[in-house]
Design an enzyme around this catalytic site. Structure first.
Site, PDB file in Angstrom:
ATOM      1  N   HIS A  21      39.156  40.062  41.411  1.00  0.00           N
ATOM      2  CA  HIS A  21      38.988  40.404  39.832  1.00  0.00           C
ATOM      3  C   HIS A  21      39.109  39.246  38.978  1.00  0.00           C
ATOM      4  O   HIS A  21      39.617  39.011  38.017  1.00  0.00           O
ATOM      5  CB  HIS A  21      39.789  41.486  39.767  1.00  0.00           C
ATOM      6  CG  HIS A  21      39.384  42.578  38.417  1.00  0.00           C
ATOM      7  ND1 HIS A  21      39.122  43.810  38.789  1.00  0.00           N
ATOM      8  CD2 HIS A  21      39.135  42.162  37.156  1.00  0.00           C
ATOM      9  CE1 HIS A  21      38.762  44.411  37.513  1.00  0.00           C
ATOM     10  NE2 HIS A  21      38.776  43.265  36.556  1.00  0.00           N
ATOM     11  N   THR A  49      34.547  49.859  41.121  1.00  0.00           N
ATOM     12  CA  THR A  49      35.827  48.750  41.302  1.00  0.00           C
ATOM     13  C   THR A  49      37.067  49.344  41.900  1.00  0.00           C
ATOM     14  O   THR A  49      37.533  50.369  41.327  1.00  0.00           O
ATOM     15  CB  THR A  49      36.031  48.268  39.905  1.00  0.00           C
ATOM     16  OG1 THR A  49      34.721  47.415  39.320  1.00  0.00           O
ATOM     17  CG2 THR A  49      37.330  47.056  39.964  1.00  0.00           C
ATOM     18  N   TYR A  73      34.404  51.858  36.404  1.00  0.00           N
ATOM     19  CA  TYR A  73      35.884  52.445  36.338  1.00  0.00           C
ATOM     20  C   TYR A  73      35.764  54.003  36.455  1.00  0.00           C
ATOM     21  O   TYR A  73      35.018  54.702  35.595  1.00  0.00           O
ATOM     22  CB  TYR A  73      36.655  51.902  35.278  1.00  0.00           C
ATOM     23  CG  TYR A  73      36.891  50.452  35.592  1.00  0.00           C
ATOM     24  CD1 TYR A  73      37.609  50.181  36.415  1.00  0.00           C
ATOM     25  CD2 TYR A  73      36.501  49.384  34.385  1.00  0.00           C
ATOM     26  CE1 TYR A  73      38.034  48.466  36.467  1.00  0.00           C
ATOM     27  CE2 TYR A  73      36.614  48.297  34.351  1.00  0.00           C
ATOM     28  CZ  TYR A  73      37.428  47.546  35.566  1.00  0.00           C
ATOM     29  OH  TYR A  73      37.767  46.429  35.475  1.00  0.00           O
ATOM     30  N   ARG A 111      42.772  38.495  38.207  1.00  0.00           N
ATOM     31  CA  ARG A 111      43.260  39.267  36.820  1.00  0.00           C
ATOM     32  C   ARG A 111      44.249  40.525  37.417  1.00  0.00           C
ATOM     33  O   ARG A 111      44.707  41.105  36.334  1.00  0.00           O
ATOM     34  CB  ARG A 111      42.152  39.431  35.972  1.00  0.00           C
ATOM     35  CG  ARG A 111      41.461  38.516  35.280  1.00  0.00           C
ATOM     36  CD  ARG A 111      40.086  38.638  34.729  1.00  0.00           C
ATOM     37  NE  ARG A 111      40.025  39.578  33.502  1.00  0.00           N
ATOM     38  CZ  ARG A 111      40.040  39.147  32.113  1.00  0.00           C
ATOM     39  NH1 ARG A 111      40.475  37.700  32.191  1.00  0.00           N
ATOM     40  NH2 ARG A 111      40.031  39.710  31.309  1.00  0.00           N
ATOM     41  N   SER A 155      29.117  46.135  32.927  1.00  0.00           N
ATOM     42  CA  SER A 155      30.446  46.588  33.284  1.00  0.00           C
ATOM     43  C   SER A 155      30.510  48.067  32.440  1.00  0.00           C
ATOM     44  O   SER A 155      29.890  48.320  31.259  1.00  0.00           O
ATOM     45  CB  SER A 155      31.456  45.609  32.338  1.00  0.00           C
ATOM     46  OG  SER A 155      32.572  46.361  32.037  1.00  0.00           O
ATOM     47  N   LYS A 200      33.628  46.977  45.056  1.00  0.00           N
ATOM     48  CA  LYS A 200      34.246  45.488  44.120  1.00  0.00           C
ATOM     49  C   LYS A 200      35.798  45.523  44.502  1.00  0.00           C
ATOM     50  O   LYS A 200      36.275  46.465  43.789  1.00  0.00           O
ATOM     51  CB  LYS A 200      33.584  45.470  42.913  1.00  0.00           C
ATOM     52  CG  LYS A 200      34.097  44.187  42.153  1.00  0.00           C
ATOM     53  CD  LYS A 200      33.319  44.153  40.972  1.00  0.00           C
ATOM     54  CE  LYS A 200      33.906  42.872  40.356  1.00  0.00           C
ATOM     55  NZ  LYS A 200      35.159  42.750  39.777  1.00  0.00           N
ATOM     56  N   ARG A 202      33.278  34.562  34.530  1.00  0.00           N
ATOM     57  CA  ARG A 202      33.698  33.780  33.311  1.00  0.00           C
ATOM     58  C   ARG A 202      32.547  32.680  32.938  1.00  0.00           C
ATOM     59  O   ARG A 202      32.181  32.604  31.741  1.00  0.00           O
ATOM     60  CB  ARG A 202      34.850  33.011  33.562  1.00  0.00           C
ATOM     61  CG  ARG A 202      36.151  33.761  33.576  1.00  0.00           C
ATOM     62  CD  ARG A 202      37.418  33.157  33.855  1.00  0.00           C
ATOM     63  NE  ARG A 202      38.626  33.914  33.933  1.00  0.00           N
ATOM     64  CZ  ARG A 202      38.807  34.530  35.051  1.00  0.00           C
ATOM     65  NH1 ARG A 202      38.186  34.275  36.266  1.00  0.00           N
ATOM     66  NH2 ARG A 202      40.096  35.263  35.240  1.00  0.00           N
ATOM     67  N   GLY A 262      34.488  35.244  42.155  1.00  0.00           N
ATOM     68  CA  GLY A 262      35.754  34.413  42.007  1.00  0.00           C
ATOM     69  C   GLY A 262      35.795  32.980  42.204  1.00  0.00           C
ATOM     70  O   GLY A 262      35.604  32.495  43.468  1.00  0.00           O
ATOM     71  N   GLY A 263      35.829  32.154  41.237  1.00  0.00           N
ATOM     72  CA  GLY A 263      35.823  30.665  41.192  1.00  0.00           C
ATOM     73  C   GLY A 263      34.648  29.910  41.604  1.00  0.00           C
ATOM     74  O   GLY A 263      34.604  28.819  41.815  1.00  0.00           O
ATOM     75  N   ARG A 270      31.724  27.822  40.574  1.00  0.00           N
ATOM     76  CA  ARG A 270      31.478  27.092  39.348  1.00  0.00           C
ATOM     77  C   ARG A 270      30.456  25.896  39.773  1.00  0.00           C
ATOM     78  O   ARG A 270      30.407  25.324  38.810  1.00  0.00           O
ATOM     79  CB  ARG A 270      32.820  26.328  39.201  1.00  0.00           C
ATOM     80  CG  ARG A 270      33.951  27.062  38.475  1.00  0.00           C
ATOM     81  CD  ARG A 270      33.690  27.979  37.414  1.00  0.00           C
ATOM     82  NE  ARG A 270      34.720  28.793  36.706  1.00  0.00           N
ATOM     83  CZ  ARG A 270      34.855  30.182  37.336  1.00  0.00           C
ATOM     84  NH1 ARG A 270      33.924  30.833  38.366  1.00  0.00           N
ATOM     85  NH2 ARG A 270      35.759  30.978  36.851  1.00  0.00           N
TER      86      ARG A 270
HETATM   87  C1  FMN Z   1      36.856  38.874  30.713  1.00  0.00           C
HETATM   88  C2  FMN Z   1      36.551  39.313  31.784  1.00  0.00           C
HETATM   89  C3  FMN Z   1      36.429  40.898  31.936  1.00  0.00           C
HETATM   90  C4  FMN Z   1      36.169  41.391  33.283  1.00  0.00           C
HETATM   91  N1  FMN Z   1      35.785  42.928  32.996  1.00  0.00           N
HETATM   92  C5  FMN Z   1      35.673  43.277  34.151  1.00  0.00           C
HETATM   93  C6  FMN Z   1      35.049  44.870  34.042  1.00  0.00           C
HETATM   94  O1  FMN Z   1      34.892  45.269  33.264  1.00  0.00           O
HETATM   95  N2  FMN Z   1      34.775  45.287  35.379  1.00  0.00           N
HETATM   96  C7  FMN Z   1      35.137  44.765  36.589  1.00  0.00           C
HETATM   97  O2  FMN Z   1      35.050  45.280  37.565  1.00  0.00           O
HETATM   98  N3  FMN Z   1      35.364  43.490  36.593  1.00  0.00           N
HETATM   99  C8  FMN Z   1      35.647  42.766  35.517  1.00  0.00           C
HETATM  100  N4  FMN Z   1      36.090  41.329  35.349  1.00  0.00           N
HETATM  101  C9  FMN Z   1      35.990  40.567  37.019  1.00  0.00           C
HETATM  102  C10 FMN Z   1      34.825  40.020  37.232  1.00  0.00           C
HETATM  103  O3  FMN Z   1      33.801  41.210  37.666  1.00  0.00           O
HETATM  104  C11 FMN Z   1      34.977  39.054  38.408  1.00  0.00           C
HETATM  105  O4  FMN Z   1      35.522  39.718  39.517  1.00  0.00           O
HETATM  106  C12 FMN Z   1      35.553  37.757  38.049  1.00  0.00           C
HETATM  107  O5  FMN Z   1      35.442  37.329  36.710  1.00  0.00           O
HETATM  108  C13 FMN Z   1      34.970  36.801  39.014  1.00  0.00           C
HETATM  109  O6  FMN Z   1      35.669  35.595  38.960  1.00  0.00           O
HETATM  110  P1  FMN Z   1      35.261  34.179  38.056  1.00  0.00           P
HETATM  111  O7  FMN Z   1      35.396  34.684  36.560  1.00  0.00           O
HETATM  112  O8  FMN Z   1      35.985  33.086  38.555  1.00  0.00           O
HETATM  113  O9  FMN Z   1      33.578  34.138  38.145  1.00  0.00           O
HETATM  114  C14 FMN Z   1      36.278  40.602  34.170  1.00  0.00           C
HETATM  115  C15 FMN Z   1      36.661  39.377  34.348  1.00  0.00           C
HETATM  116  C16 FMN Z   1      36.807  38.685  33.359  1.00  0.00           C
HETATM  117  C17 FMN Z   1      36.893  37.267  33.241  1.00  0.00           C
HETATM  118  C1  LIG Z   2      40.636  49.608  29.310  1.00  0.00           C
HETATM  119  C2  LIG Z   2      39.841  48.623  29.074  1.00  0.00           C
HETATM  120  C3  LIG Z   2      39.722  47.680  30.415  1.00  0.00           C
HETATM  121  C4  LIG Z   2      38.702  46.698  30.306  1.00  0.00           C
HETATM  122  C5  LIG Z   2      39.031  45.935  31.390  1.00  0.00           C
HETATM  123  C6  LIG Z   2      38.030  44.725  31.645  1.00  0.00           C
HETATM  124  C7  LIG Z   2      38.643  44.166  33.029  1.00  0.00           C
HETATM  125  O1  LIG Z   2      38.243  44.502  34.245  1.00  0.00           O
HETATM  126  C8  LIG Z   2      39.183  42.730  32.924  1.00  0.00           C
HETATM  127  O2  LIG Z   2      39.489  42.559  33.868  1.00  0.00           O
HETATM  128  O3  LIG Z   2      39.590  42.578  31.592  1.00  0.00           O
END
Ligand code: FMN
Ligand SMILES: CCCCCCC(=O)C(=O)O
Length: 379
Positions: A257, A163, A137, A260, A114, A233, A312, A289-290, A292
């Site tokens: 994402h 992303t 980003y 989120r 990331s 992505k 996750r 995504g999802g 498990r």
């Molecule tokens: C705590 C957390 C931080 C994340 N940070 C980023 C990030 O920095 N950049 C990004 O493109 N996606 C980020 N994501 C999204 C993940 O890359 C991914 O799309 C997502 O976690 C996939 O779903 P899953 O957690 O069900 O496997 C983040 C997700 C989580 C849970």
């Molecule tokens: C400005 C900090 C952003 C961190 C983002 C991480 C992320 O993508 C997420 O879903 O959380």
């Protein structure tokens, strides 16, 4: 196939790792990782949709040991599984991204680092034995993003992942209610000294720092500057998939994402056939995504994904047992995938097709209900 008897309390599923992590983490850190945007409908749907797909078994498949490996951009992955970009691994465990990279590397699986990693790109590269990609980003200060791309190229990263679903981070109610702030000891190591490093409150900071004027021309800019393939992505629709292909992406990651960003969008798996159909084999399509279980991996491949990424589960495993925990989680996921391959009659991922699954509401294989999927021969 034999497997050693598990020790008492050892996680036997990815959900077990999540339970361990929930016990280890501070409640507000758990919420930051586990939570999603809005009412978390999409977050829930990402996992639930896999439970609606039925597998079609194969009797007497005659497969002693399946070959789980796949080829992506000329590299061999031990299985069609990688680790999605997730910010701040050191929130989960002091081993951080270097621990995750070492665990994935030992198994021959890729890690997408990331932009908000807690370790430098160079440190992570030093710990990894398998392909690394860098997630980007794009900041209002464009120079910050371009410098990251060049550092990635210089330290051997094999691709950039842009992303495209995050002009700002989604409204995550758990974080707002908790007043969540990233703890002072966890910082974005690759942004130090730049305005992009910003404040500890992710949502507020993203609204200030991320470049909302970004458009698809960023793909060619990043590719031409770095010489690296660029993936998009966060694509969920045919329209965006066509725009991504038109912009010259080397691959697409179907993703919301992890639920989120925009709550209420389709689960990633639901969106996959539309995207696969739209790209018409012009580039590989991935999914996150999802995921498990190993069966989830197989379902995604059956609907056209070249490979999948877990988000996750990597942080949960890190929280549960540091780098060793990530190694155990990935080993389990590969073993489950290999078992599912045998029981559905596939000796290698290349043969996993829509005939292997039945979609909800249909009594027939998905071959008869979805568009044909990507040509897997594309490297
Ligand atoms: C705590 C957390 C931080 C994340 N940070 C980023 C990030 O920095 N950049 C990004 O493109 N996606 C980020 N994501 C999204 C993940 O890359 C991914 O799309 C997502 O976690 C996939 O779903 P899953 O957690 O069900 O496997 C983040 C997700 C989580 C849970
Ligand atoms: C400005 C900090 C952003 C961190 C983002 C991480 C992320 O993508 C997420 O879903 O959380």
């Amino acid at each position: 196939m034999t497997s050693a008897a598990p020790r008492a309390g050892e996680p036997l599923t990815l959900d077990d790792f999540a339970e361990h992590a929930r016990r280890e983490l501070l409640p507000e850190v758990w919420d930051f990782i586990a939570g999603g945007a809005g009412r978390e409908r999409t977050l829930a749907a990402n996992e639930a949709v896999f439970g609606t797909v039925r597998l079609r078994p194969r009797a007497l498949p005659g497969i002693e040991q399946p070959d789980t490996s796949v080829e992506v951009f000329g590299s061999s992955w031990a299985a069609p599984v990688g680790i999605a970009p997730v910010a701040y691994h050191s929130l989960a465990h002091p081993d951080g991204e270097t621990g995750t990279a070492a665990a994935a590397g030992r198994l021959g699986l890729p890690l997408v680092v990331s932009t908000f990693a807690g370790r430098t790109l160079e440190e992570v590269a030093g710990a990894a034995d398998a392909p690394l990609w860098l997630q980007l980003y794009c900041f209002r200060d464009a120079g910050t993003t371009l410098r990251l791309a060049l550092r990635a190229r210089d330290s051997g990263y094999q691709a950039l992942v842009l992303t495209v679903d995050t002009p700002f981070t989604g409204r995550r109610l758990r974080d707002l209610r908790n007043g969540f702030a990233v703890p002072a000891h966890v910082t974005p190591a690759n942004l130090s000294g730049s305005a992009a490093a910003g404040s500890a409150t992710p949502g507020a900071h993203s609204r200030l720092a991320f470049d909302r004027s970004l458009d698809w021309s960023a793909v060619a800019r990043l590719r031409d500057l770095s010489g690296l393939p660029v993936l998009a992505k966060g694509v969920l629709t045919a329209r965006d998939a066509e725009a991504a292909v038109g912009a010259g992406v080397a691959g697409i990651i179907v993703s919301n994402h992890g639920g989120r960003q925009l709550d209420g969008v389709q689960a990633s798996l639901e969106a996959l056939p539309e995207v696969v159909s739209a790209v018409r084999g012009s580039c590989p399509v991935f999914l996150d995504g999802g995921i498990r279980s190993g069966a989830d991996v197989l379902v995604a491949l059956a609907l056209g994904a070249r490979a999948v990424f877990v988000g996750r589960p990597a942080l949960y495993a890190l929280a549960a047992g540091g780098s060793e925990g990530v190694h155990r989680m990935l080993t389990l996921l590969i073993a489950e995938f290999a078992d599912t391959m045998v029981l559905t009659g596939h000796a290698s991922p290349g043969t996993i097709d829509a005939d292997t699954v039945i979609l909800p509401g249909h009594g027939r294989p998905a071959t008869e209900t979805t568009a044909p999927h990507t040509d897997r021969s594309h490297g």
